[in-house]
Write an enzyme that holds these catalytic residues in place. Structure first.
Site, PDB file in Angstrom:
ATOM      1  N   GLY A  11       0.816  -1.218   0.000  1.00 18.39           N
ATOM      2  CA  GLY A  11       0.000   0.000   0.000  1.00 18.39           C
ATOM      3  C   GLY A  11       0.847   1.264   0.000  1.00 18.39           C
ATOM      4  NE  ARG A  12       4.001   1.798   5.071  1.00 16.73           N
ATOM      5  CZ  ARG A  12       4.430   2.213   6.233  1.00 16.73           C
ATOM      6  NH1 ARG A  12       4.812   3.456   6.364  1.00 16.73           N
ATOM      7  NH2 ARG A  12       4.476   1.397   7.250  1.00 16.73           N
ATOM      8  CG  ASP A  29      -0.047   8.942   3.974  1.00 15.43           C
ATOM      9  OD1 ASP A  29       0.556   7.855   3.913  1.00 15.43           O
ATOM     10  OD2 ASP A  29       0.137   9.760   4.895  1.00 15.43           O
ATOM     11  NE  ARG A  75      11.365  -4.194   2.332  1.00 17.15           N
ATOM     12  CZ  ARG A  75      10.165  -4.134   2.925  1.00 17.15           C
ATOM     13  NH1 ARG A  75      10.057  -3.838   4.201  1.00 17.15           N
ATOM     14  NH2 ARG A  75       9.067  -4.350   2.228  1.00 17.15           N
ATOM     15  NE  ARG A 113       4.980  -8.158   1.838  1.00 18.84           N
ATOM     16  CZ  ARG A 113       5.209  -7.072   2.558  1.00 18.84           C
ATOM     17  NH1 ARG A 113       4.790  -7.002   3.793  1.00 18.84           N
ATOM     18  NH2 ARG A 113       5.838  -6.048   2.039  1.00 18.84           N
ATOM     19  CG  ASP A 145       0.837  -8.200   6.710  1.00 20.02           C
ATOM     20  OD1 ASP A 145       0.466  -8.621   7.821  1.00 20.02           O
ATOM     21  OD2 ASP A 145       1.008  -6.992   6.472  1.00 20.02           O
TER      22      ASP A 145
HETATM   23  P1  AMP Z   1       2.664  -2.485   7.926  1.00 17.77           P
HETATM   24  O1  AMP Z   1       2.069  -2.115   9.248  1.00 17.77           O
HETATM   25  O2  AMP Z   1       3.704  -1.520   7.441  1.00 17.77           O
HETATM   26  O3  AMP Z   1       3.146  -3.881   7.890  1.00 17.77           O
HETATM   27  O4  AMP Z   1       1.496  -2.364   6.866  1.00 17.77           O
HETATM   28  C1  AMP Z   1       0.326  -3.147   6.860  1.00 17.77           C
HETATM   29  C2  AMP Z   1      -0.472  -2.872   5.606  1.00 17.77           C
HETATM   30  O5  AMP Z   1      -0.886  -1.508   5.582  1.00 17.77           O
HETATM   31  C3  AMP Z   1       0.277  -3.096   4.312  1.00 17.77           C
HETATM   32  O6  AMP Z   1      -0.642  -3.540   3.348  1.00 17.77           O
HETATM   33  C4  AMP Z   1       0.798  -1.722   3.997  1.00 17.77           C
HETATM   34  O7  AMP Z   1       1.087  -1.545   2.653  1.00 17.77           O
HETATM   35  C5  AMP Z   1      -0.361  -0.845   4.448  1.00 17.77           C
HETATM   36  N1  AMP Z   1       0.072   0.495   4.855  1.00 17.77           N
HETATM   37  C6  AMP Z   1       0.770   0.845   5.966  1.00 17.77           C
HETATM   38  N2  AMP Z   1       0.962   2.163   6.009  1.00 17.77           N
HETATM   39  C7  AMP Z   1       0.392   2.682   4.898  1.00 17.77           C
HETATM   40  C8  AMP Z   1       0.248   3.995   4.368  1.00 17.77           C
HETATM   41  N3  AMP Z   1       0.753   5.052   4.982  1.00 17.77           N
HETATM   42  N4  AMP Z   1      -0.401   4.130   3.202  1.00 17.77           N
HETATM   43  C9  AMP Z   1      -0.920   3.070   2.570  1.00 17.77           C
HETATM   44  N5  AMP Z   1      -0.841   1.825   3.016  1.00 17.77           N
HETATM   45  C10 AMP Z   1      -0.185   1.613   4.171  1.00 17.77           C
HETATM   46 MG    MG Z   2       3.916  -4.973   6.606  1.00 15.04          MG
END
Ligand code: AMP
Ligand code: MG
Length: 492
Positions: free
Chosen positions: A92-93, A125, A177, A184, A253
């Site tokens: 998502g980012r 975002d 990265r 995953r 994930d």
């Molecule tokens: P994480 O907590 O980084 O492992 O993210 C969990 C999920 O939320 C994943 O699908 C990420 O891509 C999405 N995600 C986390 N932060 C953001 C953000 N700021 N914008 C869009 N997607 C996010």
């Molecule tokens: Mg993650």
């Protein structure tokens, strides 16, 4: 050696069917600037650090320009977050910019974290803030320095763009990265839970060829692959437990198929040994507390096993899944034997370790400082006093420490090695420096004020954490009192 413009891209994930990903370009970050670049990681890509032009690198890793050969995509995956299945996940980012094949035929993924919105951003975002990006950049190198499997980071780019986190506006950044694997557990869960079994098989075949080619000719390649994932995951979490590392968001994930520490968030190295330590303020139930990690990784492996059911029969999967607790116990013992300088194995070792952990718990010991101090232990009064200082903060050893040292002394007699050989081996595994949260906080504070010196210094220090470094002796002392009040959340 290549330059940034001549990296040898070959994007195998893009050759998978379109439902595996969304092709999407990065959204450029506003007014980007280079904060850090890791020349050692550059070598993995056959990238000549001397050929890297910083302004150009900043353009590529802020999403302003595409690297020649890159074809960015957001991977689709799902997963269990805090025990609950979420079908909406995916990159998502972050974007997979592509795969670089080096002269040793190693294939490295380049993933730009903080690259903007994708089809899987949900309410987000698409950005990563400077604070979390610095933490990921530093810990990647720190874990690598400790010999704990991890993703790496090539570059850290800052920007003037702001994003809202926890009610505050914060500057955005990106981390580039680098790892061989962005698959995953959640990738498999996606195809299983959406009943796309042909694609599940396609994904498994892709992983076998790319990550586990040694199993291609096995009687049951998928089962052999799963067995290796179980083994590597057990070894990985054993290292976390042996070094006091709390991942803090062990959702499926965030579990790498090749057993690397993956997707850093509100992680911690414990300054004080507390089995119930929760490093994520959002984790109200303590699901991902330090002591829960071995069991949670087992749980995550069972989610992966379930996703593999269309490929492997249940009766074959279960014994492999059930082998995890023993594998973990063995791996944990192996790690602690190394930290204790034991070359041989004795059946009393389990008890020796258990009693040490009880001692750590009772006195909230800083285990990493303790092991470093133990690395010069020779039974002398001075050595005992030093260990006492680290357990009950007096020169007089507590009864528990005395008792444990008696056990250790007896155990050392069984060893064939002499003190100096043991000291030498212990100094190679017991770090002088670990990345404590307060160190990262200091680097973040300075960076926010425009000074990146500490980031560079910490990278130098933590890439050789076993070495003495007279310039940074303050980091070998007890953390400042404010270290205990650092507040980490999912946005960290
Ligand atoms: P994480 O907590 O980084 O492992 O993210 C969990 C999920 O939320 C994943 O699908 C990420 O891509 C999405 N995600 C986390 N932060 C953001 C953000 N700021 N914008 C869009 N997607 C996010
Ligand atoms: Mg993650």
């Amino acid at each position: 050696m290549a330059s940034l413009e001549s990296l040898n891209f070959d994007n195998s994930y893009l050759r998978l069917p379109e439902n595996f990903y969304q092709q999407v370009k990065p959204t450029p970050l506003r007014d980007p600037f280079l904060i850090a670049f890791n020349a050692e990681v550059a070598q993995l890509l056959d990238l000549d650090p001397c050929e890297v032009n910083p302004p150009l690198l900043t353009k590529f890793f802020s999403g302003q320009e595409l690297l020649p050969g890159s074809a960015p995509l957001a991977m689709k995956y799902t997963g269990h977050q805090f025990g609950v299945y979420n079908p909406e996940l995916g990159d998502g980012r972050g974007l997979l910019l592509g795969e670089v094949v080096n002269s040793q035929n190693q294939r490295w993924d380049l993933h730009l974290k903080g690259a903007g919105k994708t089809a899987f951003s949900r309410f987000g975002d698409g950005r990563a803030v400077l604070r979390s990006s610095i933490r990921e950049y530093l810990i990647s190198e720190a874990m690598y320095g400790l010999g704990i499997p991890t993703t790496r980071a090539l570059a850290l780019v800052g920007s003037e763009e702001l994003a809202m986190r926890d009610g505050m506006m914060e500057p955005c950044a990106t981390v580039l990265r680098v790892t061989q694997c962005h698959i995953r557990f959640g990738h498999f869960e996606y195809f299983y839970h959406t009943r796309q079994h042909e694609d599940l098989k396609r994904l498994a075949d892709y992983c076998l060829v790319r990550y586990f080619p040694e199993h291609l000719n096995s009687e049951n390649p998928y089962l052999a692959m799963f067995r290796t994932v179980v083994e590597r995951s057990a070894t990985l979490v054993a290292k976390w437990q042996a070094y006091g590392f709390v991942h803090a968001v062990l959702n499926t994930d965030n579990m790498s198929l090749i057993g690397e520490t993956f997707d850093y968030g509100p992680y911690s190295f414990m300054d004080e040994y507390k089995p119930g330590m929760i490093s994520n303020h959002n984790d109200h139930q303590g699901r991902y507390a330090f002591s829960q990690q071995p069991a949670i990784v087992h749980w995550n492996l069972s989610a992966l096993a379930q996703a593999l059911l269309p490929l492997i029969d249940r009766d074959s999967l279960i014994p492999v899944l059930d082998s995890y607790p023993d594998l973990y116990t063995q791996a944990e013992l192996t790690e602690f034997r190394k930290r204790l300088g034991l070359q041989s194995q004795s059946k009393e070792d389990k008890d020796l370790v258990q009693q040490l952990l009880t001692l750590f718990t009772k006195h909230s010991v800083d285990m990493n400082r303790f092991f470093r101090c133990l690395s010069s232990y020779d039974g002398s009064d001075v050595a005992i006093e030093a260990l006492s200082e680290l357990t009950n903060k007096t020169t007089e050893p507590s009864p528990e420490l005395r008792k444990w040292l008696d056990l250790y002394d007896k155990r050392l007699i069984q060893e064939e090695s002499d003190n100096s050989t043991r000291h030498h081996s212990m100094l190679e595994v017991n770090p002088r420096f670990v990345l404590r949260n307060y160190m990262a906080e200091e680097a973040i504070k300075e960076a926010t004020e425009g000074d990146f010196t500490l980031i560079h210094n910490l990278i130098t220090l933590l890439s050789s954490p076993m070495q003495e470094n007279p310039d940074f002796m303050h980091y070998t002392e007890a953390p400042p009192s404010w270290a205990g009040s650092i507040f980490l959340t999912c946005s960290s």
